[in-house]
Design an enzyme around this catalytic site. Structure first.
Site, PDB file in Angstrom:
ATOM      1  CG  HIS A 193      -1.809  -1.181   1.330  1.00  0.00           C
ATOM      2  ND1 HIS A 193      -2.999  -1.336   0.653  1.00  0.00           N
ATOM      3  CD2 HIS A 193      -1.636  -2.329   2.055  1.00  0.00           C
ATOM      4  CE1 HIS A 193      -3.538  -2.509   0.956  1.00  0.00           C
ATOM      5  NE2 HIS A 193      -2.737  -3.134   1.796  1.00  0.00           N
ATOM      6  CB  SER A 323      17.043  19.181 -16.393  1.00  0.00           C
ATOM      7  OG  SER A 323      16.225  20.320 -16.502  1.00  0.00           O
ATOM      8  CE  LYS A 329      14.881  16.909 -11.954  1.00  0.00           C
ATOM      9  NZ  LYS A 329      14.433  15.613 -12.446  1.00  0.00           N
ATOM     10  CD  GLU A 336      11.025   9.568 -17.271  1.00  0.00           C
ATOM     11  OE1 GLU A 336      11.297  10.151 -18.345  1.00  0.00           O
ATOM     12  OE2 GLU A 336      11.169  10.101 -16.149  1.00  0.00           O
TER      13      GLU A 336
END
Length: 481
Positions: A193, A323, A329, A336
């Protein structure tokens, strides 16, 4: 592709009259007419389907020769030209999009025309001559689009699954297994959960991933008996009109010899042409696989989130990208990409399902969109899985300090005390630890419900994560609640 022509255009004739065709192109009148009719979209069949047509026409020429339906000289010329199509020499000569007649007739005719023109060229005749090799009478002999296109659908699917997807999945499975072994003794806290649970190992997480991919391979293998059953020989409606006796048997023998796979004639050509349940079954296996891969990709990018303000239990390999605004970054781009490939396959499954349900009587009439989506699913899942294995999984590492701190501070390790202290007493320990922001060990000792030696013996994260240790020691068996 074939040699360029010096003339800018040529005239071919078919049953409807003359048609002007670019002089260097190997397609014929029917393909050129279709270009003017189906001016829809830009989505074209992948090269694997075009090359599967070359394979299908090679096997058909061989079978026709064995049946006596084609003279040896014509069969040999067709086989040679079809072999070049199979090898990718004429990919650029298939200009049609997938948006065409639902039987795939235009692409079948495109193949017939390219092969006929090339065969005639090999026999010393100019493009457009339609003699001595005729696209319908000879290249399409003993066939119809209605049985040839679904046969090609099966051929392309089998080859793409076996030569593209399964090797990529095997690489990913084995890469996950290797990481599971490397992390076999690395303790972590399970999450259910999205919340802290009980101890386990990082190796157990990666073993779960490897097993999911392995089951995906098994599901693909389970579809093969139906995929290897071909409707070739059913011709127009499934009765085999205009196909000589044993053409279907000879065809499967020849395509088997060309591929090494055990293709066999479908006992009911009607079933193989009216519906494509076998291909929906494949898509279903890919849909399950996509859900597995997306879960894996998501778990790894969550576990690697950070580097300072996320979970930070895994270190995702640097892909060299960053980035556009935040210097330095690092993002989980490979995960993805895999997730997006999975989304595409899931959406394709909906299209494939509807396409298969859209047959009428003796013919499914959504074949092009069905196979285009299925082959895209295979392609993107294969390519994304391979990149994911090589660029992420194989280089992933754990963050020992973060994992050790999480294990030390995890509240629910004290679940192991349930059989000794009871649920309510253990709940007091977790509540005090949470309230005072102390370890559960400190809370248990503060409450005086257990001594340090007993606590350390029972609440041993390494032993709690090992099911074999719990099986051999009754005092380490957790409650089932």
């Amino acid at each position: 592709m074939g040699a360029p022509r010096s003339d800018s255009a040529r005239i071919e004739h078919d049953a409807f009259g003359p048609v002007e065709i670019p002089g260097e192109r190997y397609w014929g009148a029917q393909t050129q007419r279709a270009l003017g009719v189906f001016e829809i979209g830009e989505e074209r069949f992948p090269a694997c389907l075009i090359r599967a047509f070359g394979l299908q026409k090679m096997a058909a020429a061989r079978a026709n020769r064995r049946c006596g339906a084609l003279p040896a000289a014509l069969a040999e010329a067709i086989q040679a030209a079809a072999g070049e199509l199979r090898d990718g020499r004429f990919d650029a000569h298939f200009p049609l999009t997938i948006w065409q007649t639902g039987s795939g007739t235009q692409t079948n005719m495109n193949a017939n025309e390219v092969i006929a023109n090339r065969a005639n060229e090999l026999l010393g005749q100019p493009l457009g001559s339609r003699s001595p090799v005729h696209p319908n009478d000879h290249v399409n002999a003993s066939q119809s689009s209605n049985d040839s296109f679904p046969t090609v659908m099966h051929l392309a699917t089998v080859l793409e699954l076996e030569q593209r997807l399964k090797p990529a999945l095997a690489l990913l499975r084995d890469s996950l297994r290797e990481r599971a072994e490397a992390f076999a003794d690395v303790l972590k806290i399970a999450r259910t959960h999205l919340m802290d649970a009980v101890p386990m190992t990082m190796g157990q997480s990666f073993d779960t991933f490897a097993r999911q991919v392995g089951h995906g391979i098994d599901r693909i293998d389970a579809t093969m008996p139906r995929l290897l059953s071909l409707p070739q020989g059913g011709t127009a409606a499934g009765t085999g009109l205009n196909a000589p006796p044993d053409f279907d048997v000879f065809f499967c023998e020849e395509v088997g010899a060309l591929t090494g796979f055990g293709f066999s004639p479908n006992a009911s050509k009607f079933e193989g042409m009216a519906a494509h349940d076998a291909l929906v079954e494949v898509s279903g296996a890919l849909n399950v696989l996509a859900t597995s891969l997306q879960k894996i990709a998501n778990d790894l990018r969550w576990l690697g989130s950070g580097p300072r303000c996320g979970l930070g239990e895994l270190k995702i390999p640097d892909d060299g990208l960053t980035s556009s605004i935040m210097p330095g970054k690092r993002n989980p781009t490979i995960a993805e990409v895999l997730a997006q490939a999975c989304m595409q396959a899931m959406g394709n499954h909906a299209t494939i399902t509807l396409a298969n349900a859209s047959g009428n009587f003796e013919l499914n009439v959504a074949k092009p969109v069905l196979i285009a989506n299925l082959l895209q699913s295979i392609r993107v899942l294969a390519d994304a899985s391979s990149v994911f294995a090589r660029r992420l999984v194989q280089g992933i590492e754990v963050e020992p300090a973060r994992l050790a701190a999480n294990v030390e501070n995890a509240l629910l390790s004290v679940t192991a005390l349930n059989p000794h202290l009871g649920y309510d007493q253990v709940a007091r320990i977790t509540a005090l630890a949470l309230e005072q922001r102390i370890t559960p060990r400190a809370a248990a000792l503060s409450l005086g419900v257990i001594d340090a030696a007993t606590y350390d013996r029972i609440v041993d994260a390494g032993k709690l994560a090992d099911p074999h240790a719990r099986a051999s020691r009754p005092d380490l068996r957790a409650s089932s609640s």
